[in-house]
Write a protein that holds these residues in place. Structure first.
Motif, PDB file in Angstrom:
ATOM      1  N   GLY A   1       0.791  -1.233   0.000  1.00 23.63           N
ATOM      2  CA  GLY A   1       0.000   0.000   0.000  1.00 23.63           C
ATOM      3  C   GLY A   1       0.817   1.274   0.000  1.00 23.63           C
ATOM      4  N   THR A   2       2.141   1.150  -0.059  1.00 25.02           N
ATOM      5  CA  THR A   2       2.994   2.343  -0.094  1.00 25.02           C
ATOM      6  C   THR A   2       2.934   2.996  -1.476  1.00 25.02           C
ATOM      7  N   PRO A   3       2.593   4.275  -1.543  1.00 25.82           N
ATOM      8  CA  PRO A   3       2.551   4.961  -2.847  1.00 25.82           C
ATOM      9  C   PRO A   3       3.928   4.933  -3.506  1.00 25.82           C
ATOM     10  N   ILE A   4       3.929   4.879  -4.821  1.00 27.14           N
ATOM     11  CA  ILE A   4       5.185   4.836  -5.565  1.00 27.14           C
ATOM     12  C   ILE A   4       5.407   6.173  -6.284  1.00 27.14           C
ATOM     13  N   ASP A   5       6.646   6.621  -6.285  1.00 27.79           N
ATOM     14  CA  ASP A   5       6.996   7.888  -6.931  1.00 27.79           C
ATOM     15  C   ASP A   5       7.250   7.688  -8.417  1.00 27.79           C
ATOM     16  N   PHE A   6       6.740   8.628  -9.202  1.00 28.08           N
ATOM     17  CA  PHE A   6       7.028   8.679 -10.634  1.00 28.08           C
ATOM     18  C   PHE A   6       7.547  10.088 -10.939  1.00 28.08           C
ATOM     19  N   PRO A   7       8.813  10.339 -10.657  1.00 24.19           N
ATOM     20  CA  PRO A   7       9.348  11.698 -10.852  1.00 24.19           C
ATOM     21  C   PRO A   7       9.628  12.016 -12.318  1.00 24.19           C
ATOM     22  N   ASP A   8       9.355  13.263 -12.686  1.00 24.54           N
ATOM     23  CA  ASP A   8       9.682  13.733 -14.036  1.00 24.54           C
ATOM     24  C   ASP A   8      10.552  14.981 -13.902  1.00 24.54           C
ATOM     25  N   ASN A   9      11.851  14.808 -14.105  1.00 24.83           N
ATOM     26  CA  ASN A   9      12.792  15.927 -14.012  1.00 24.83           C
ATOM     27  C   ASN A   9      12.849  16.668 -15.341  1.00 24.83           C
ATOM     28  N   CYS A  10      11.810  17.425 -15.563  1.00 26.41           N
ATOM     29  CA  CYS A  10      11.707  18.101 -16.862  1.00 26.41           C
ATOM     30  C   CYS A  10      12.652  19.302 -16.982  1.00 26.41           C
ATOM     31  N   LYS A  11      13.162  19.821 -15.871  1.00 29.28           N
ATOM     32  CA  LYS A  11      14.167  20.894 -15.772  1.00 29.28           C
ATOM     33  C   LYS A  11      13.679  22.253 -16.282  1.00 29.28           C
ATOM     34  N   THR A  12      13.317  22.360 -17.562  1.00 26.79           N
ATOM     35  CA  THR A  12      12.871  23.662 -18.092  1.00 26.79           C
ATOM     36  C   THR A  12      11.669  23.489 -19.016  1.00 26.79           C
ATOM     37  N   MET A  13      10.545  23.116 -18.404  1.00 28.93           N
ATOM     38  CA  MET A  13       9.318  22.976 -19.183  1.00 28.93           C
ATOM     39  C   MET A  13       8.582  24.322 -19.172  1.00 28.93           C
ATOM     40  N   LYS A  14       8.618  24.996 -20.298  1.00 26.87           N
ATOM     41  CA  LYS A  14       8.067  26.348 -20.378  1.00 26.87           C
ATOM     42  C   LYS A  14       6.547  26.335 -20.455  1.00 26.87           C
ATOM     43  N   ASN A  15       5.972  27.479 -20.118  1.00 20.46           N
ATOM     44  CA  ASN A  15       4.525  27.625 -20.166  1.00 20.46           C
ATOM     45  C   ASN A  15       4.007  27.325 -21.574  1.00 20.46           C
ATOM     46  N   GLY A  16       2.926  26.540 -21.656  1.00 22.97           N
ATOM     47  CA  GLY A  16       2.324  26.185 -22.942  1.00 22.97           C
ATOM     48  C   GLY A  16       2.854  24.907 -23.528  1.00 22.97           C
ATOM     49  N   GLU A  17       3.979  24.404 -23.010  1.00 25.26           N
ATOM     50  CA  GLU A  17       4.559  23.175 -23.548  1.00 25.26           C
ATOM     51  C   GLU A  17       3.801  21.945 -23.045  1.00 25.26           C
ATOM     52  N   THR A  18       3.778  20.927 -23.868  1.00 26.99           N
ATOM     53  CA  THR A  18       3.161  19.639 -23.511  1.00 26.99           C
ATOM     54  C   THR A  18       4.257  18.589 -23.442  1.00 26.99           C
ATOM     55  N   ARG A  19       4.131  17.709 -22.481  1.00 26.27           N
ATOM     56  CA  ARG A  19       5.188  16.724 -22.279  1.00 26.27           C
ATOM     57  C   ARG A  19       4.572  15.346 -22.062  1.00 26.27           C
ATOM     58  N   SER A  20       5.197  14.337 -22.698  1.00 23.46           N
ATOM     59  CA  SER A  20       4.770  12.944 -22.526  1.00 23.46           C
ATOM     60  C   SER A  20       5.897  12.150 -21.887  1.00 23.46           C
ATOM     61  N   VAL A  21       5.585  11.423 -20.833  1.00 24.38           N
ATOM     62  CA  VAL A  21       6.582  10.608 -20.129  1.00 24.38           C
ATOM     63  C   VAL A  21       5.971   9.255 -19.802  1.00 24.38           C
ATOM     64  N   TYR A  22       6.834   8.268 -19.546  1.00 24.33           N
ATOM     65  CA  TYR A  22       6.317   6.967 -19.150  1.00 24.33           C
ATOM     66  C   TYR A  22       7.294   6.300 -18.189  1.00 24.33           C
ATOM     67  N   TRP A  23       6.767   5.327 -17.427  1.00 23.24           N
ATOM     68  CA  TRP A  23       7.567   4.571 -16.474  1.00 23.24           C
ATOM     69  C   TRP A  23       7.257   3.088 -16.616  1.00 23.24           C
ATOM     70  N   ASP A  24       8.287   2.275 -16.440  1.00 25.32           N
ATOM     71  CA  ASP A  24       8.133   0.821 -16.525  1.00 25.32           C
ATOM     72  C   ASP A  24       7.554   0.319 -15.194  1.00 25.32           C
ATOM     73  N   LEU A  25       6.387  -0.335 -15.271  1.00 24.14           N
ATOM     74  CA  LEU A  25       5.742  -0.847 -14.062  1.00 24.14           C
ATOM     75  C   LEU A  25       6.181  -2.262 -13.716  1.00 24.14           C
ATOM     76  N   GLY A  26       6.805  -2.934 -14.634  1.00 27.57           N
ATOM     77  CA  GLY A  26       7.156  -4.327 -14.407  1.00 27.57           C
ATOM     78  C   GLY A  26       5.998  -5.219 -14.809  1.00 27.57           C
ATOM     79  N   ALA A  27       6.228  -6.512 -14.846  1.00 29.52           N
ATOM     80  CA  ALA A  27       5.193  -7.466 -15.266  1.00 29.52           C
ATOM     81  C   ALA A  27       4.145  -7.621 -14.166  1.00 29.52           C
ATOM     82  N   GLY A  28       2.902  -7.718 -14.561  1.00 27.69           N
ATOM     83  CA  GLY A  28       1.833  -8.024 -13.606  1.00 27.69           C
ATOM     84  C   GLY A  28       1.088  -6.835 -13.058  1.00 27.69           C
ATOM     85  N   TYR A  29       1.654  -5.631 -13.140  1.00 25.80           N
ATOM     86  CA  TYR A  29       0.976  -4.436 -12.623  1.00 25.80           C
ATOM     87  C   TYR A  29       0.286  -3.703 -13.770  1.00 25.80           C
TER      88      TYR A  29
END
Length: 344
Positions: free
Chosen positions: A280-308
């Motif tokens: 039940g511990t929440p998992i972090d999905f950090p996105d170090n976008c560094k310089t995401m300017k206003n109006g920009e759109t960003r797509s990211v993904y994380w590997d959950l592993g098999a079964g999740y």
């Protein structure tokens, strides 16, 4: 001649009686035990009780004398007449070894410790009062027990300094209210309420600060919601199960008017059987976008592993380049993901 004989007999009887009573006195507990206690010869007291174990009157009196001595030690310490706590404690421990006196004397040892704490609090409170540290001073002075010779002095010190204490509370609270630190201000008021002589005045002042706190929280909530609505816009999210391991994809847009440095997404992760990841511990999905300017759109993904294959929102924190942050609660995240922040 007969008269002389009668007088002689009377004298002999008187001498014999006096000798008997002298013997009784000098072998009795009042003398033997009293002398031993005065000299702090506890072994002599124990020996006397043992030697006279068949004489209940003598042993009972000896034990009463021991208990009286223990009480005297305690009272001397309470009244400030004893040399030190350690000396008194040592004496009581020795007296506790006397047959039939352990329970009573050990009870006095506990009282003696309470008295030590009381005297310590008096000393601390007195020093703190001199430094105008009223809150801690009053707490300590209020801890002085009635059996302590300092009790009346402590009560008088609190009474004499109460007005100054109340004035300082008001001054401190005014400063804290200016900084919107209402909780600390109300805590200070709670502390003085225990000693209050002006309860109605304090309650009125407390209500004023509480009202200001409620108004401030209301403003902060509105500001928070405004920041949420002008932070990021949720475009889409999904779990890709087509590969060897499942991937969690997010697409979001910066609508804050500022540059985003980092987004820390927090989610709860479930497997195909409905079991939650890591108990039940929440998992972090950090996105170090560094310089995401206003109006920009960003797509990211994380590997959950098999079964999740199921992801539910928890909390998210956005950090802007200027150092400011905004945090979404679980409920706010759920509304963000279905574009319903206007319900807040």
């Amino acid at each position: 001649m007969r008269k002389k004989i009668i007088i002689l007999v009377i004298l002999v009887l008187l001498l014999a009686g006096g000798g008997f009573y002298a013997y009784q006195y000098f072998t009795g507990p009042e003398y033997v035990v009293g002398k031993a206690l005065e000299a702090n010869n506890i072994n002599d007291v124990k020996a006397y009780i043992k030697e006279n174990s068949t004489d209940v009157d003598k042993t009972d009196q000896a034990k009463r004398m021991v208990k009286d001595k223990a009480k005297e030690i305690y009272q001397n310490y309470a009244n400030g007449k004893a040399k030190s706590y350690d000396d008194c404690e040592k004496s009581l421990k020795e007296l506790a070894e006397v047959e039939g006196c352990k329970e009573y004397t050990e009870s006095l040892q506990k009282d003696l410790l309470k008295m030590k704490v009381s005297k310590g609090q008096f000393g601390l409170g007195k020093g703190q009062l001199e430094k105008k540290e009223y809150a801690t001073a009053f707490k300590n002075l209020n801890g002085v027990i009635k059996q302590d010779c300092n009790y009346k002095t402590a009560q008088k010190m609190m009474n004499d300094n109460y007005d100054a204490y109340w004035k300082k509370v008001q001054e401190d609270c005014a400063k804290k209210v200016k900084k919107n630190d209402y909780s600390s201000a109300l805590n200070e008021i709670d502390e003085i309420k225990e000693f209050a002589k002006n309860k109605e005045e304090i309650e009125k002042y407390e209500k004023e600060i509480t009202a200001k706190q409620k108004a401030y929280k209301k403003r902060q909530k509105k500001l928070h919601i405004k920041r949420l609505k002008h932070s990021i816009k949720w475009v889409k999210s999904y779990v890709d199960t087509s590969g060897f391991t499942n991937e969690f994809h997010i697409t979001y847009k910066n609508v804050s008017g500022k540059t985003i440095k980092k987004v820390e997404f927090n989610f709860r992760l479930y497997d195909i059987y409905g079991e939650e990841w890591n108990g039940g511990t929440p998992i972090d999905f950090p996105d170090n976008c560094k310089t995401m300017k206003n109006g920009e759109t960003r797509s990211v993904y994380w590997d959950l592993g098999a079964g999740y294959d199921k992801v539910l929102p928890h909390e998210t924190c956005i950090t802007y380049k200027d150092g400011s942050t905004v945090t979404f609660s679980t409920k706010e995240m759920m509304l963000l993901m279905i574009n319903q922040l206007n319900k807040l």
